[in-house]
Design a protein around this motif. Structure first.
Motif, PDB file in Angstrom:
ATOM      1  N   SER A 216       0.808  -1.224   0.000  1.00  0.00           N
ATOM      2  CA  SER A 216       0.000   0.000   0.000  1.00  0.00           C
ATOM      3  C   SER A 216       0.840   1.273   0.000  1.00  0.00           C
ATOM      4  CB  SER A 216      -0.939   0.005   1.204  1.00  0.00           C
ATOM      5  OG  SER A 216      -0.198  -0.185   2.401  1.00  0.00           O
TER       6      SER A 216
ATOM      7  N   GLU B 116       0.223  -2.903   4.525  1.00  0.00           N
ATOM      8  CA  GLU B 116      -0.757  -3.741   3.841  1.00  0.00           C
ATOM      9  C   GLU B 116      -0.176  -4.322   2.565  1.00  0.00           C
ATOM     10  OE1 GLU B 116      -3.661  -2.681   6.720  1.00  0.00           O
ATOM     11  OE2 GLU B 116      -3.615  -4.274   5.237  1.00  0.00           O
ATOM     12  N   CYS B 117      -0.605  -5.530   2.258  1.00  0.00           N
ATOM     13  CA  CYS B 117      -0.140  -6.228   1.059  1.00  0.00           C
ATOM     14  C   CYS B 117      -1.312  -6.982   0.445  1.00  0.00           C
ATOM     15  CB  CYS B 117       0.980  -7.194   1.426  1.00  0.00           C
ATOM     16  SG  CYS B 117       1.575  -8.216   0.059  1.00  0.00           S
ATOM     17  N   VAL B 118      -1.463  -6.835  -0.860  1.00  0.00           N
ATOM     18  CA  VAL B 118      -2.537  -7.514  -1.575  1.00  0.00           C
ATOM     19  C   VAL B 118      -1.953  -8.222  -2.789  1.00  0.00           C
ATOM     20  CG1 VAL B 118      -4.691  -7.207  -2.854  1.00  0.00           C
ATOM     21  CG2 VAL B 118      -4.230  -5.800  -0.846  1.00  0.00           C
ATOM     22  N   GLN B 119      -2.379  -9.477  -3.004  1.00  0.00           N
ATOM     23  CA  GLN B 119      -1.953 -10.219  -4.200  1.00  0.00           C
ATOM     24  C   GLN B 119      -3.187 -10.657  -4.987  1.00  0.00           C
ATOM     25  OE1 GLN B 119      -2.384 -13.829  -4.501  1.00  0.00           O
ATOM     26  NE2 GLN B 119      -2.844 -14.400  -2.369  1.00  0.00           N
ATOM     27  N   ASP B 120      -3.013 -10.698  -6.312  1.00  0.00           N
ATOM     28  CA  ASP B 120      -4.151 -11.019  -7.172  1.00  0.00           C
ATOM     29  C   ASP B 120      -3.985 -12.368  -7.867  1.00  0.00           C
ATOM     30  OD1 ASP B 120      -3.269  -8.881 -10.049  1.00  0.00           O
ATOM     31  OD2 ASP B 120      -2.214 -10.517  -9.052  1.00  0.00           O
TER      32      ASP B 120
ATOM     33  N   ARG C 281      -4.417 -12.040   8.572  1.00  0.00           N
ATOM     34  CA  ARG C 281      -4.837 -12.481   7.249  1.00  0.00           C
ATOM     35  C   ARG C 281      -6.304 -12.911   7.333  1.00  0.00           C
ATOM     36  NH1 ARG C 281      -2.113 -16.791   3.135  1.00  0.00           N
ATOM     37  NH2 ARG C 281      -3.114 -16.003   1.237  1.00  0.00           N
TER      38      ARG C 281
ATOM     39  N   GLU D  96      -6.403 -12.779  -0.177  1.00  0.00           N
ATOM     40  CA  GLU D  96      -5.569 -11.905  -0.980  1.00  0.00           C
ATOM     41  C   GLU D  96      -4.819 -10.851  -0.172  1.00  0.00           C
ATOM     42  OE1 GLU D  96      -8.854 -12.092  -1.058  1.00  0.00           O
ATOM     43  OE2 GLU D  96      -9.779 -10.085  -1.097  1.00  0.00           O
ATOM     44  N   ARG D  97      -5.100 -10.730   1.097  1.00  0.00           N
ATOM     45  CA  ARG D  97      -4.543  -9.621   1.877  1.00  0.00           C
ATOM     46  C   ARG D  97      -3.797 -10.130   3.103  1.00  0.00           C
ATOM     47  NH1 ARG D  97      -5.928  -4.211   1.821  1.00  0.00           N
ATOM     48  NH2 ARG D  97      -7.626  -4.737   0.385  1.00  0.00           N
TER      49      ARG D  97
ATOM     50  N   SER E 176      -1.499  -8.427   6.258  1.00  0.00           N
ATOM     51  CA  SER E 176      -1.088  -7.181   6.904  1.00  0.00           C
ATOM     52  C   SER E 176      -0.020  -7.440   7.947  1.00  0.00           C
ATOM     53  CB  SER E 176      -2.293  -6.518   7.568  1.00  0.00           C
ATOM     54  OG  SER E 176      -3.317  -6.285   6.632  1.00  0.00           O
TER      55      SER E 176
END
Lengths: 113, 110
Positions: B7, B22-26, B68, B72-73, B75
């Motif tokens: 983020s 924050e971290c998001v993967q697709d 978690r 997908e997220r 933190s």
């Protein structure tokens, strides 16, 4: 416990010269082996990987690496370095189907014009 | 194209603050990781998660926690930031093979 060593903290080469970055690992079974590159201020990008089969693997950007089980090594090579190759390079061992990665301390590559 | 997004690229926080990275993967990956990167030390694993609501301590979990709630997220939480937590933080995800990394968050605690 598994570990990864990269004996060279910093290497300087001239543009057009050949390059070899060393990596040694300690791991009981056949490891998954990786080389990543990190440009300044960026995340890590995968250059190449070895899981099994041919011990000479080709990667992106003209890099290759050779797995030598007898020496527990996975050295990275490039026949002719470009200025854009200046970056930090990390060797890594993976296991447990992507649940565990151990990284070496990294080798910083500088390229002289 | 696979993507891991952190983020913030840069953060400056005060000592004692609670910090969220924050971290998001697709990529629908099961495994997600938080690493800390310091010069000469390479990447050190703080925590990883192999499923929603599951987490495992890495090599240096002290002073950190993770969350978690969705696949997908992932933190990373610094409950009370300290100056020795000034570092580059890298998030990664994986399924069966290699890890894919985000761009990193450079955190400075003053």
């Amino acid at each position: 416990a598994q570990s990864v060593t990269q004996p060279d903290i910093h290497i300087t080469v001239s543009e057009g010269a050949s390059l070899e970055l060393r990596c040694n690992y300690s791991y009981g079974a056949t490891p998954y082996l990786f080389w990543y590159v990190q440009s300044p201020g960026q995340g890590l990008q995968l250059l190449l990987k070895y899981f099994s089969g041919d011990t000479l693997v080709q990667g992106i950007k003209g890099f290759e690496a050779e797995f030598k089980r007898s020496q527990s090594s996975f050295n990275l090579r490039k026949p002719s370095v470009h200025w854009s190759d200046a970056a930090e390079y990390f060797c890594a061992v993976g296991k447990n189907y992507g649940q565990n990665f151990v990284f070496g301390p990294g080798t910083r590559l500088s390229v002289l014009p | 194209d696979v993507k891991v997004t952190q983020s913030s690229r840069y953060l400056v926080k005060r000592t004692g603050e609670k910090v969220f990275l924050e971290c998001v993967q697709d990529m629908d990956h099961e495994n997600m990781f938080w690493y800390r990167q310091d010069p000469g030390l390479g990447l050190r694993l703080i925590y990883f998660s192999y499923d929603v609501k599951m987490k495992e301590k890495g090599d240096i979990p002290e002073g950190y926690s993770v969350s978690r709630e969705k696949k997908e997220r992932f933190s990373l939480i610094l409950e009370s930031a300290s100056t020795n937590q000034t570092s580059m933080y890298l998030c990664a995800s994986s399924k069966n093979t290699e890890a894919f990394f985000g761009q990193g968050t450079r955190l400075t605690v003053v």
